[in-house]
Write an enzyme that holds these catalytic residues in place. Structure first.
Site, PDB file in Angstrom:
ATOM      1  N   LYS A  79      53.814  -0.370 -23.112  1.00 51.46           N
ATOM      2  CA  LYS A  79      53.290   0.689 -22.240  1.00 51.46           C
ATOM      3  C   LYS A  79      54.180   0.835 -21.009  1.00 51.46           C
ATOM      4  O   LYS A  79      54.597  -0.168 -20.412  1.00 51.46           O
ATOM      5  CB  LYS A  79      51.863   0.322 -21.823  1.00 51.46           C
ATOM      6  N   SER A 154      43.931   4.528 -21.128  1.00 51.05           N
ATOM      7  CA  SER A 154      45.199   5.120 -20.741  1.00 51.05           C
ATOM      8  C   SER A 154      46.381   4.642 -21.586  1.00 51.05           C
ATOM      9  O   SER A 154      47.438   5.260 -21.567  1.00 51.05           O
ATOM     10  CB  SER A 154      45.494   4.793 -19.274  1.00 51.05           C
ATOM     11  N   SER A 178      41.221   0.561 -20.961  1.00 53.33           N
ATOM     12  CA  SER A 178      42.421   1.255 -21.444  1.00 53.33           C
ATOM     13  C   SER A 178      43.134   0.622 -22.630  1.00 53.33           C
ATOM     14  O   SER A 178      44.072   1.213 -23.155  1.00 53.33           O
ATOM     15  CB  SER A 178      43.420   1.399 -20.306  1.00 53.33           C
TER      16      SER A 178
HETATM   17  N1  GLN Z   1      39.414   5.101 -18.119  1.00 50.20           N
HETATM   18  C1  GLN Z   1      39.355   4.173 -17.025  1.00 50.20           C
HETATM   19  C2  GLN Z   1      39.914   4.816 -15.788  1.00 50.20           C
HETATM   20  O1  GLN Z   1      40.298   5.928 -15.856  1.00 50.20           O
HETATM   21  C3  GLN Z   1      40.091   2.923 -17.361  1.00 50.20           C
HETATM   22  C4  GLN Z   1      41.553   3.013 -17.158  1.00 50.20           C
HETATM   23  C5  GLN Z   1      42.240   1.713 -17.428  1.00 50.20           C
HETATM   24  O2  GLN Z   1      41.663   0.790 -17.991  1.00 50.20           O
HETATM   25  N2  GLN Z   1      43.484   1.623 -16.994  1.00 50.20           N
HETATM   26  O3  GLN Z   1      39.995   4.205 -14.762  1.00 50.20           O
END
Ligand code: GLN
Length: 479
Positions: A79, A154, A178
């Site tokens: 990532k 994400s 994420s």
């Molecule tokens: N969807 C969650 C957010 O937008 C988690 C994002 C993540 O785990 N990086 O914060």
């Protein structure tokens, strides 16, 4: 060589039996990934030189009769929030479009020491903020299972690469779901380890008290193998834990008889959907394998999203302050004063979601509001962690959905941030508690969309989590 379906064990056997060399494997993996990538856009860029030179080191070790490492010759996607020396690391942000880090994250160093081959960097929501990968400045990723759908977020690019077969395993980051949510949307396994289990050194900070690095893989065993390599104390991250790293793959014998599993009462009301009924069928499979299933309570679940979006935005507002046009980032061109330069750089560089979170986070930390919001949210977080502690006095693991629904269509939620936030309900509780949790594939909906089952265990209880997921996978999951 069937690149798209290889496992870590198959690669190792092939290398040691001299059926192929790591360099050949790397070249073929890169060719295949570059050819397939336009379908999903999972990768932002490739790192052929780095992958090929790591492969040559593996080949040399094998030629000398040395142990080539637990991930010898394994193609890995990373990532793009995890820094890689000499390889562009954008965090999905216009601001870091041309940022080339001068050092490697600890997880990257450990991967390569174990013989892993870094093929390239994967697309993600800007600074890991989002649940669909649509918040990337470089365009969205498509779900390889259904190209009109999001891969989740994400870490959508990493999940898509593994599901598409353009990487054998991948690294993602998880702050509130994420890793688990995109794993569930793409039909692969994704692991969020205990907070502190994997060093965050070199992980671009979003919300430091919640950020984790973890693996994606097509099998539970491969995910366990990768975690074993990247886990462990790192003097460069003071929150990394001293706890010894066991061999996570050793205990994977398919036997889960007598393990006690808890189904949280508070989640059941949301489990009437098609995804929910697949989870019930998954739980039934585990019961057949000899697990004892009982209902448990996690009474503070309702407050999880509110407290997460206070804590995460507060920490993000502080962490993102460093992107000021002086360090790291590109700088806005025509500013009369220093203050203008800051304002213009940040105004032009950050996407809408980051701006929303910087504003919210700055507000909840401001004088007079800190106690009412941030401090209060931290207290609630303590209660959520206590809920889990109490549950684990009764059960060995908690079993839950990952997401209330399967992969949604591109564009479906992107204009409704609140709906996007609410979709994190099942993953955020585990994140706030800092406990290990993972998503394992649990069948598909009538439309053919993957659904993931979440398994959560006590701090540093990864072995139990992997044992359950692996036994479930061996039993064929839900089909
Ligand atoms: N969807 C969650 C957010 O937008 C988690 C994002 C993540 O785990 N990086 O914060």
């Amino acid at each position: 060589m069937e690149i798209a379906s290889l496992t870590i064990d198959e690669i190792r056997e092939g290398l040691l039996a001299r059926r192929f060399r790591a360099e050949e494997l790397a070249a073929e993996a890169l060719r295949f990934a570059e050819e397939e990538n336009p379908k999903t856009g999972a990768y932002l860029h490739f790192s052929p030189e780095r992958a090929l030179s790591a492969a040559r080191r593996v080949d040399e070790k094998i030629a000398r009769g040395e142990e080539p490492g637990a991930l010898a010759g394994v193609p890995v996607a990373v990532k793009d929030v995890i820094v890689t020396r000499g390889i562009r690391t954008t965090c999905g942000s216009r601001l870091l479009e041309n940022y080339i880090p001068p050092y490697d994250a600890t997880a990257i160093i450990r991967l390569e020491e174990a013989g892993g081959l870094i093929l390239g960097k994967t697309n993600c929501d800007e600074f890991a903020m989002g649940s669909s990968t649509e918040n990337s400045a470089f365009g969205p990723v498509r779900n390889p299972v259904a190209l009109d759908r999001v891969p989740g977020g994400s870490s959508g690019g990493s999940a898509a690469a593994v599901a598409q077969g353009t990487a054998v395993v991948a690294l993602g980051s998880d702050t509130g779901g994420s890793i688990r949510q995109p794993a569930s949307f793409c039909g692969v396994s994704g692991v969020t380890p205990t907070y502190g289990r994997v060093s965050r050194y070199g992980l671009t900070a979003f919300a430091s008290s919640l950020d984790h690095i973890g693996p994606f893989a097509r099998t539970v065993k491969d995910a366990a193998r990768v975690l074993g390599v990247i886990a462990g104390r790192d003097p460069r991250d003071s929150t990394s834990a001293e706890a010894p790293v066991p061999d996570y793959t050793k205990a994977l014998d398919g036997n889960v008889k007598g393990l006690k599993l808890g189904l949280p009462r508070e989640y059941l009301k949301d489990m009437t959907s098609e995804s929910g009924s697949l989870i019930y069928r998954g739980v039934e499979v585990l019961r057949q394998l000899g697990c004892e299933v009982r209902e448990i309570g996690l009474p503070h679940t309702d407050y999880a999203i509110a407290s997460y979006y206070i804590i995460a935005t507060a920490e993000a507002s502080s962490n993102l302050a460093r992107y000021d046009g002086v360090r790291y980032t590109s700088r806005s061109g025509d500013s009369a004063t220093l203050a203008d330069m800051y304002r213009n750089t940040r105004g032009e560089g950050f996407g809408a979601e980051c701006k929303r979170r910087i504003m919210l986070g700055t507000y909840v930390l401001s004088a007079g509001y800190y106690d009412a919001y941030y401090l209060k949210a931290q207290k609630v977080r303590g209660l959520i962690a206590r809920d889990f502690r109490q549950a684990f006095e009764e059960v060995d693991a908690v079993v839950a959905p990952v997401s209330p629904f399967p992969a949604f269509r591109l564009g479906e939620k992107v204009d409704d941030p609140l709906a996007m936030y609410l979709s994190d309900i099942f993953t955020i509780t585990g994140s706030l508690a800092g406990i290990p949790c993972m998503s394992v594939p649990c069948g598909r909906t009538a439309e053919g969309l993957p659904v993931g089952m979440q398994i959560l265990t006590r701090h540093f209880g990864e072995i139990t989590m992997f044992r359950i997921a692996d036994a479930f996978e061996r039993a064929g999951g839900v089909n």
